[in-house]
Design an enzyme around this catalytic site. Sequence first.
Site, PDB file in Angstrom:
ATOM      1  N   CYS A  58       0.871  -1.175   0.000  1.00 46.72           N
ATOM      2  CA  CYS A  58       0.000   0.000   0.000  1.00 46.72           C
ATOM      3  C   CYS A  58       0.912   1.231   0.000  1.00 46.72           C
ATOM      4  CB  CYS A  58      -0.859  -0.030   1.267  1.00 46.72           C
ATOM      5  SG  CYS A  58      -1.778   1.487   1.589  1.00 46.72           S
ATOM      6  N   CYS A  96      -0.085   4.387  -6.002  1.00 44.86           N
ATOM      7  CA  CYS A  96      -1.065   3.664  -5.180  1.00 44.86           C
ATOM      8  C   CYS A  96      -1.256   2.312  -5.837  1.00 44.86           C
ATOM      9  CB  CYS A  96      -2.378   4.440  -5.160  1.00 44.86           C
ATOM     10  SG  CYS A  96      -3.781   3.502  -4.551  1.00 44.86           S
TER      11      CYS A  96
HETATM   12  N1  DGL Z   1      -3.645   0.693  -2.186  1.00 43.85           N
HETATM   13  C1  DGL Z   1      -3.551   1.837  -1.298  1.00 43.85           C
HETATM   14  C2  DGL Z   1      -2.327   2.652  -1.681  1.00 43.85           C
HETATM   15  O1  DGL Z   1      -1.471   2.087  -2.336  1.00 43.85           O
HETATM   16  C3  DGL Z   1      -4.856   2.566  -1.332  1.00 43.85           C
HETATM   17  C4  DGL Z   1      -5.023   3.520  -0.204  1.00 43.85           C
HETATM   18  C5  DGL Z   1      -6.469   3.830   0.096  1.00 43.85           C
HETATM   19  O2  DGL Z   1      -7.163   2.917   0.558  1.00 43.85           O
HETATM   20  O3  DGL Z   1      -6.879   4.972  -0.100  1.00 43.85           O
HETATM   21  O4  DGL Z   1      -2.150   3.788  -1.311  1.00 43.85           O
END
Ligand code: DGL
Length: 238
Positions: free
Chosen positions: A70, A166
């Site tokens: 993440c 992200c």
């Molecule tokens: N996959 C998460 C990231 O890489 C998403 C974050 C979220 O839930 O807003 O930042």
Amino acid sequence: MKIGLLDSGIGGLTILKALIEKHPNHEYIFYGDTLHVPYGSKKISEITNYANNIIKFLEKKGAEVIIIACGTLSSNIEKLQSKVPLIDIISPIAGKLDKYQNVSVLATEISIKINAFQKYVKNELNLIPCPLLVPLIESNDFSHLDSVLPEYLKHAQNSDAILLGCTHYPLIKEHIKKYFKGDIICLDNYIVEKIANLKPSSFKLTLYFSKLDDNITSNVKRILDREDVAIERSELND
Ligand code: DGL
């Protein structure tokens, strides 16, 4: 090796898929916090609290190393507590982007505010927060993307590459490329090289989500492109 991975939702599966393809000889345990997604617009103290509970859960399941799949949590990795080594997904970009003149970074509001990306890149990055993308991707509703994406991507017009900061965004890579009529390089997933030296074991895959429904189950199978996945619901205490 038993490798834990965590994300706010299904985005981290883009990392998991790439890892399984490149390094099938490991046991992977994934946790997606679908009950609390999106993380990127919440308070940092709230999401680091969720993440620390997930880390404890993965440690109890035997994870020997944990990949923070993440971008938002990787930007805050120093606030996470763990008994086992944590691997973030941002530092592997070190030195890899310097061949591009104008790189735009698409990421969540928290990641853009902290901008953990810049210290690994020589040229100044163009930062674009994209708060609406994660909820759209989680809901599997791509019909609004054509109206939402241009509002973000118009700020990346002069870029020669776009870093998908992200882990959800590789799931809409084709939509991003379409906006630029194919004339853009999308960068993601530099973590794959980083685990090349981990001790191999036999392959096993288990996935946990804090909220589980048919939409999530079908997203998981579609993203991983496999039917043989053991998916369980496991809600953790806040
Ligand atoms: N996959 C998460 C990231 O890489 C998403 C974050 C979220 O839930 O807003 O930042």
